[in-house]
Motif scaffolding. Sequence first.
Motif, PDB file in Angstrom:
ATOM      1  N   VAL A 229     -39.945 -91.129  26.188  1.00 54.14           N
ATOM      2  CA  VAL A 229     -41.238 -91.266  26.956  1.00 54.14           C
ATOM      3  C   VAL A 229     -42.187 -91.616  26.045  1.00 54.14           C
ATOM      4  N   ALA A 230     -42.198 -90.839  25.046  1.00 51.44           N
ATOM      5  CA  ALA A 230     -43.366 -90.846  23.951  1.00 51.44           C
ATOM      6  C   ALA A 230     -43.385 -92.154  23.174  1.00 51.44           C
ATOM      7  N   ARG A 231     -42.228 -92.677  22.954  1.00 51.24           N
ATOM      8  CA  ARG A 231     -41.972 -93.891  22.397  1.00 51.24           C
ATOM      9  C   ARG A 231     -42.109 -95.221  23.329  1.00 51.24           C
TER      10      ARG A 231
ATOM     11  N   ILE B  12     -38.790 -95.252  27.919  1.00 50.07           N
ATOM     12  CA  ILE B  12     -38.860 -94.928  29.553  1.00 50.07           C
ATOM     13  C   ILE B  12     -40.003 -94.346  29.924  1.00 50.07           C
ATOM     14  N   GLU B  13     -40.556 -94.405  31.071  1.00 50.18           N
ATOM     15  CA  GLU B  13     -41.667 -93.661  31.607  1.00 50.18           C
ATOM     16  C   GLU B  13     -41.506 -92.680  32.585  1.00 50.18           C
ATOM     17  N   ARG B  14     -42.204 -91.929  32.599  1.00 50.41           N
ATOM     18  CA  ARG B  14     -42.126 -90.764  33.777  1.00 50.41           C
ATOM     19  C   ARG B  14     -42.814 -91.004  35.075  1.00 50.41           C
ATOM     20  N   VAL B  15     -42.287 -91.052  36.044  1.00 51.25           N
ATOM     21  CA  VAL B  15     -42.769 -91.462  37.297  1.00 51.25           C
ATOM     22  C   VAL B  15     -43.067 -90.673  38.040  1.00 51.25           C
ATOM     23  N   VAL B  16     -42.448 -89.281  38.263  1.00 55.55           N
ATOM     24  CA  VAL B  16     -42.772 -88.050  38.873  1.00 55.55           C
ATOM     25  C   VAL B  16     -41.892 -86.929  38.105  1.00 55.55           C
TER      26      VAL B  16
END
Length: 281
Positions: free
Chosen positions: A43-45, A48-52
């Motif tokens: 996520v930090a890179r 991928i991204e956090r949705v919930v």
Amino acid sequence: MVMNHSRTPRLKPLLDALPPGFVVDTAWLKARGIDPKSIHDYVARGWIERVVRGVYRRPLPNGTQEDKLPWQTVLLSLQRLKGCNAHLGGESALDFAGHVHYLRLAGTRRVHLYGKVPSWLKRLPTTGQFVSHRLRLFGDDPVGVDDTDALDDQSGWAMNAWRWPVRASCPERAILEAIDELPGNASFEHLDRIFEGLVGLRPKQLMTLLAACRSIKVRRLFFVFADRHEHGWRKYLETERIDFGGGPRALVPGGRFHPTYSISLPAFLVSTEPSAEGGNA
């Protein structure tokens, strides 16, 4: 950003399995050997991204942004990645197949799913409001649930790019699922307008589904609509083979009883002349 795959040996398999725009949860990632620390690092890179909480999405290419996730992409994520035994059904399947779109009301679209779905589904910001149903009407029998290549014009980049088929009820099963929502969660008038357009249903498939259907109420209501609209396929249905159960059913308080199918209905659905082809309830 340069991706050092030698330092992240599980990244390439992840990117190969997770198309841009699709969503997965922590359990899916852990099953592929990606531990919580690695998830945080990905996520930090920006991989991928956090949705919930507990749900992640691979970002769309070229920085494309979406305020809400297209419900079609979320559904495919459940079916094709998460492996959920859930299909698009009822009025939503009829809409997806092009039978209802001209009747769509303003506001957020309700997306009817039949089967087991993860609890986080209701927390996602999506273009549709997911409504989950148990597999009650047909039990675990998948009769009439097919892969369909139909695409909605609002499906979004990810779904149009990957074009995976959606598991959905065929129109014959979908109308029975929609009828099952009467009277509390659906409108008789709305379903009557939908039924008016169902000129191309397949009688052989209908007979199979009516035999598998576990609801006397649904069978009776289906034939109320079928007799009312007199589509060409109606005369091919073998009513004598249908189990309509016994005794009257009070479905609508203060309604009028149908003379053929012995079920109380809004007055506009009850003809003063019984159908010659109707069954005996």
